[in-house]
Motif scaffolding. Structure first.
Motif, short mmCIF file in Angstrom:
data_model
loop_
_atom_site.label_atom_id
_atom_site.label_comp_id
_atom_site.label_asym_id
_atom_site.label_seq_id
_atom_site.Cartn_x
_atom_site.Cartn_y
_atom_site.Cartn_z
N ASN A 137 33.11 86.30 11.43
CA ASN A 137 32.72 87.12 12.75
C ASN A 137 30.57 87.43 12.91
OD1 ASN A 137 33.08 87.91 15.41
ND2 ASN A 137 34.22 89.63 14.73
N GLU A 138 30.02 86.17 13.54
CA GLU A 138 28.97 86.95 14.13
C GLU A 138 28.01 87.30 15.67
OE1 GLU A 138 26.96 83.18 12.58
OE2 GLU A 138 28.39 83.34 11.03
N GLY A 139 27.74 88.50 15.03
CA GLY A 139 27.71 88.87 17.21
C GLY A 139 26.10 87.96 17.47
N LEU A 140 25.55 87.53 16.62
CA LEU A 140 24.46 86.32 17.14
C LEU A 140 24.06 85.44 15.92
CD1 LEU A 140 21.70 86.16 18.47
CD2 LEU A 140 20.58 87.37 16.53
N ASP A 141 24.91 84.36 16.58
CA ASP A 141 24.89 83.09 15.54
C ASP A 141 24.04 83.06 14.08
OD1 ASP A 141 25.78 80.65 14.71
OD2 ASP A 141 25.18 79.74 16.62
N ASN A 142 23.99 83.61 12.98
CA ASN A 142 23.75 83.28 12.26
C ASN A 142 23.01 82.20 11.94
OD1 ASN A 142 22.60 82.75 8.86
ND2 ASN A 142 22.02 84.78 9.62
N LYS A 143 24.88 80.47 12.12
CA LYS A 143 25.03 79.56 11.17
C LYS A 143 23.63 78.80 12.11
CE LYS A 143 26.77 81.68 7.69
NZ LYS A 143 26.84 82.71 9.07
N GLN A 156 13.15 83.38 12.56
CA GLN A 156 14.45 82.90 12.45
C GLN A 156 15.02 82.35 13.67
OE1 GLN A 156 16.37 82.39 9.41
NE2 GLN A 156 18.73 81.71 10.66
N TYR A 157 14.64 83.15 15.08
CA TYR A 157 15.13 82.65 16.32
C TYR A 157 14.16 82.09 16.89
CZ TYR A 157 19.81 84.87 14.34
OH TYR A 157 20.58 85.43 13.61
N GLY A 158 12.91 82.42 17.24
CA GLY A 158 11.99 82.44 18.01
C GLY A 158 12.31 82.67 19.39
N ALA A 159 12.24 81.92 20.19
CA ALA A 159 12.30 81.92 21.93
C ALA A 159 13.87 81.89 22.33
CB ALA A 159 11.53 80.77 22.36
N ILE A 196 28.43 77.49 4.10
CA ILE A 196 27.35 77.04 3.28
C ILE A 196 26.58 76.66 3.21
CG2 ILE A 196 27.52 77.16 0.09
CD1 ILE A 196 30.59 78.24 0.23
N GLU A 197 26.84 75.11 4.21
CA GLU A 197 25.67 74.92 3.84
C GLU A 197 24.25 75.07 5.08
OE1 GLU A 197 23.65 71.52 3.91
OE2 GLU A 197 25.02 72.16 2.86
N TYR A 198 24.51 75.96 6.32
CA TYR A 198 23.82 76.99 6.97
C TYR A 198 23.13 78.33 6.29
CZ TYR A 198 24.71 71.89 10.10
OH TYR A 198 24.43 71.13 10.10
N ALA A 199 23.85 79.06 5.55
CA ALA A 199 23.93 80.13 5.52
C ALA A 199 22.63 80.50 4.27
CB ALA A 199 25.18 80.79 4.57
N ASP A 200 21.69 80.86 4.46
CA ASP A 200 21.14 81.69 3.81
C ASP A 200 21.65 82.62 2.21
OD1 ASP A 200 18.17 81.34 4.40
OD2 ASP A 200 18.20 83.33 5.55
#
Length: 398
Positions: free
Chosen positions: A270-276, A198-201, A160-164
């Motif tokens: 379970n994240e295909g791309l690290d959202n947090k 969000q992800y940039g480079a 929760i701390e790192y999520a939107d």
């Protein structure tokens, strides 16, 4: 603009004085005849204000910060200040707006609204049991940690701390049967920023942004045994990028006795791309891109015990496990770290008719990395602490 108001008041002062003098001459004893005074607010709008609440959600105090057992600094801080206004503007239409003054007001380039705005939505009563909401919403995730007013949480677990947590979209909720159960469904943006922002480079070369960065959230809330046991369980599917999505399960459970309440949440992301971004930050020294195929598994426990009419003891215990299942090293362990949290707190409520509490609490955190993570990425275990004393209150001013 303020000076014009001052000039206006100065200009009105003689008129007010004359009015008071006439009232004295009429035998008013120096008090104006209030029966002849008309309200500046029209009667129609007064009726609207009866259904509107204005709240300052506040947590402030004196904090002492500790790192690896050594005191770093102490300071006064406004840890939470969220202005909220909510209410009905029609028999079947209500609104809610909440703005956070402890976050930078930077607009997200995907939803075009400041990230400091938690909530900004309209709710329509389609029937006595069914409501439709549209705007910037609170994601209806299961779990009680996120259900609490933010001023009542001294520190969040990692997911929760790192999520939107507050996202633009629409949702519908329906109460079943006798009101002990309800279902909700939301379609939201999957984040506040575009993929590029969000992800940039750090975006992996083989991952492309999705044309439909949406999230789908379903929630079930239930009450059992006369309300002694409650649940809020949810499943969410987030479309992060082409071929990369996130499956998120949150299972919240609550047990309530006479003077005791116990909460337990289980979180699985379970994240295909690290959202947090937690796993990505661990491996950043050797891997320049956002991690793919990561897993966060959490447990959160909170107990509240009313030891006296005005005194409550609270204890929160939680942990979060961080794993990189997509690690290209076939001989490596997928698990990279575990974080732990312990928050004992005492609250004192001096007023029976006002939810204002004095509190004393301590936030103890430990970050424990696996041997593999320490050797491969150069990370080291550490601890943090924060002793706080202060005031917490949802100040209802209207």
């Amino acid at each position: 603009m303020k000076k014009y108001y001052i000039y206006l008041m100065i200009g009105l002062m003689p008129i007010i004085a004359i009015g008071q003098d006439r009232d004295k001459q009429a035998g008013g004893g120096g008090l104006m005849n209030t029966d002849s005074i008309k309200s500046l607010i029209p009667e129609v709008r007064q009726k609207l204000l009866k259904d509107v609440d204005v709240i300052f959600n506040t947590r402030m105090g004196y904090d002492s910060h500790i790192y690896d057992g050594s005191h770093e600094y102490s300071n006064f801080a406004m840890n939470q200040l969220r202005f909220e206004i909510k209410g009905k503007i029609h028999d079947k239409v209500s609104f809610r707006f909440r703005n956070r003054y402890t976050r930078e007001p930077i607009p997200g380039n995907l939803d075009n609204i400041s990230r400091s705005v938690d909530l900004a939505f309209l709710k329509f009563d389609l029937s006595p049991r069914t409501q439709l909401s549209f705007g910037k919403l609170c994601a209806d995730w299961g779990g009680y940690e996120f259900d609490f007013n933010p001023i009542d949480i001294m520190a969040y677990n990692d997911v929760i701390e790192y999520a939107d947590n507050f996202l633009m979209g629409a949702g519908i909720a329906h109460s079943l049967g006798n009101g002990n159960h309800s279902l909700s469904f939301q379609v939201l943006n999957s984040r506040t920023k575009t993929f590029e922002e969000q992800y940039g480079a750090s975006a992996p070369p083989n991952v492309n942004p999705s044309e439909y960065p949406l999230a789908f959230v379903t929630n079930w809330r239930g009450k059992f045994f006369g309300g002694k046991f409650e649940t809020t369980w949810s499943y969410s599917l987030f479309n992060e990028a082409d071929g990369s999505h996130m499956d998120y399960f949150a299972l919240g459970n609550k047990y309530k006795a006479k003077n005791f309440v116990l909460y337990y949440d289980f979180q699985y992301s379970n994240e295909g791309l690290d959202n947090k971004g937690i796993v990505s930050s661990i491996i950043s020294s050797e891997y320049p891109y956002a991690a793919q195929d990561v897993l966060y598994v959490e447990n959160w426990l909170r107990a509240e015990y009313l030891v006296a009419p005005k005194v409550t003891l609270l204890l929160s215990v939680f942990n979060s496990n961080h794993s990189w299942k997509g690690n290209p090293d076939p001989n490596a362990s997928s698990k990279l770290s575990t974080s732990y949290g312990l928050i004992p707190t005492i609250e004192y409520m001096p007023f029976k008719d006002m939810n204002l509490r004095f509190f004393v609490g301590y936030i103890a955190r430990k970050y424990d990395y696996t041997n593999y993570a320490e050797n491969a990425f150069g990370v080291k275990d550490y601890t943090t602490g924060q002793f706080s004393i202060g005031i917490v209150a949802p100040l209802l001013v209207l």
